[in-house]
Design a protein around this motif. Sequence first.
Motif, PDB file in Angstrom:
ATOM      1  N   ARG A   1     -88.145 -38.229 -50.856  1.00 36.62           N
ATOM      2  CA  ARG A   1     -89.021 -39.367 -50.566  1.00 36.62           C
ATOM      3  C   ARG A   1     -89.506 -39.960 -51.878  1.00 36.62           C
ATOM      4  O   ARG A   1     -89.546 -39.295 -52.907  1.00 36.62           O
ATOM      5  CB  ARG A   1     -90.222 -38.962 -49.714  1.00 36.62           C
TER       6      ARG A   1
ATOM      7  N   LYS B   1     -87.249 -47.338 -55.509  1.00 37.95           N
ATOM      8  CA  LYS B   1     -87.845 -47.703 -54.234  1.00 37.95           C
ATOM      9  C   LYS B   1     -87.093 -48.859 -53.606  1.00 37.95           C
ATOM     10  O   LYS B   1     -86.836 -48.870 -52.390  1.00 37.95           O
ATOM     11  CB  LYS B   1     -89.316 -48.084 -54.443  1.00 37.95           C
TER      12      LYS B   1
ATOM     13  N   SER C   1     -83.915 -47.654 -52.098  1.00 32.55           N
ATOM     14  CA  SER C   1     -84.124 -46.850 -50.883  1.00 32.55           C
ATOM     15  C   SER C   1     -84.316 -47.711 -49.645  1.00 32.55           C
ATOM     16  O   SER C   1     -84.149 -47.237 -48.521  1.00 32.55           O
ATOM     17  CB  SER C   1     -85.333 -45.927 -51.064  1.00 32.55           C
ATOM     18  N   MET C   2     -84.679 -48.989 -49.859  1.00 37.37           N
ATOM     19  CA  MET C   2     -84.888 -49.885 -48.727  1.00 37.37           C
ATOM     20  C   MET C   2     -83.569 -50.417 -48.164  1.00 37.37           C
ATOM     21  O   MET C   2     -83.497 -50.844 -47.018  1.00 37.37           O
ATOM     22  CB  MET C   2     -85.764 -51.071 -49.159  1.00 37.37           C
TER      23      MET C   2
ATOM     24  N   ARG D   1     -88.076 -53.626 -42.802  1.00 34.06           N
ATOM     25  CA  ARG D   1     -87.590 -52.348 -43.303  1.00 34.06           C
ATOM     26  C   ARG D   1     -88.741 -51.401 -43.590  1.00 34.06           C
ATOM     27  O   ARG D   1     -88.642 -50.185 -43.352  1.00 34.06           O
ATOM     28  CB  ARG D   1     -86.768 -52.554 -44.574  1.00 34.06           C
TER      29      ARG D   1
ATOM     30  N   ASN E   1     -89.918 -49.940 -40.359  1.00 37.17           N
ATOM     31  CA  ASN E   1     -88.955 -48.973 -39.854  1.00 37.17           C
ATOM     32  C   ASN E   1     -89.016 -47.676 -40.643  1.00 37.17           C
ATOM     33  O   ASN E   1     -88.882 -46.589 -40.071  1.00 37.17           O
ATOM     34  CB  ASN E   1     -87.540 -49.556 -39.917  1.00 37.17           C
ATOM     35  N   GLU E   2     -89.212 -47.798 -41.955  1.00 32.78           N
ATOM     36  CA  GLU E   2     -89.301 -46.602 -42.795  1.00 32.78           C
ATOM     37  C   GLU E   2     -90.523 -45.770 -42.443  1.00 32.78           C
ATOM     38  O   GLU E   2     -90.478 -44.562 -42.375  1.00 32.78           O
ATOM     39  CB  GLU E   2     -89.360 -47.006 -44.265  1.00 32.78           C
ATOM     40  N   ASP E   3     -91.660 -46.468 -42.198  1.00 29.12           N
ATOM     41  CA  ASP E   3     -92.882 -45.744 -41.805  1.00 29.12           C
ATOM     42  C   ASP E   3     -92.698 -45.036 -40.464  1.00 29.12           C
ATOM     43  O   ASP E   3     -93.208 -43.944 -40.238  1.00 29.12           O
ATOM     44  CB  ASP E   3     -94.055 -46.729 -41.708  1.00 29.12           C
TER      45      ASP E   3
END
Length: 262
Positions: free
Chosen positions: A5, A112, A115-116, A257, A260-262
Amino acid sequence: MKINRILLNCRRNTALGGEMGADPVLLFFRSPVAYMDGGAWKQTSKPSAALLTSGYKQSFRPLNGKSMRYDIVSFKTSAADRQYISSMNLTQDIPVELEDDFVIASALRSMKSQSMHRGRHFSEFMELSMRIIFIALSDITDAPEIDPKEKIPRYADLRKVREAIYEDPTADWSVEETCEDLQISRTYFHRIYLEAFGVSFKQDIIESRLIHASELLKNTDLSVTAISETCGYDNESYFMRQFKQHKGCTPTEYRRRAKNED
């Protein structure tokens, strides 16, 4: 090396430590922190980075009643990764103060962003980015201590200007007013600012505003138009073009995004 993460622009008013898990962690502190070393509490006075080994129970606390601001990367290492890290002679488990945090901050922002929208070379990109960070930290450990003021004129003043930009990205930053405050010419200011940080005054203003825009997209329901205006853009189309260049996607797609990641 596998990235578990990566979280940027975190804030907290309580101690950070025990909840980080067993995997190695890299912490990039944007604000001064207190930490335990040799049974005594010590504190940093500048941005710092701490590479925590697997299972290490370090604790960090905010100072002066202010929020602790930090980025965090948790990752898994292979035997080869651990050998590489060991060969870099890195300071581990306590913060290393950074005279210039540009390389590490930029690498984390790039990670970061990747990663998106994971591309075909995502894993390779993340590992190389971490190695860049390790190299930067190793150079700090090995380099002799030299006061930046001895190398770059007005470094302390320039540093305060840069910190102010990132603390207040929506302010109406003016190179004329800044130069007047510092009592130096525009040409000289631009030269030493670029020499000090590797980016221009204008680039830092844009960067600070786009970071702020990212946080607003992620944490609020403000429209793209409202966020554009809040971040000092008169032209929404120009804001969207700059945001896409910075993040690799439109503001609307970034918001989707992030949710969605959260």
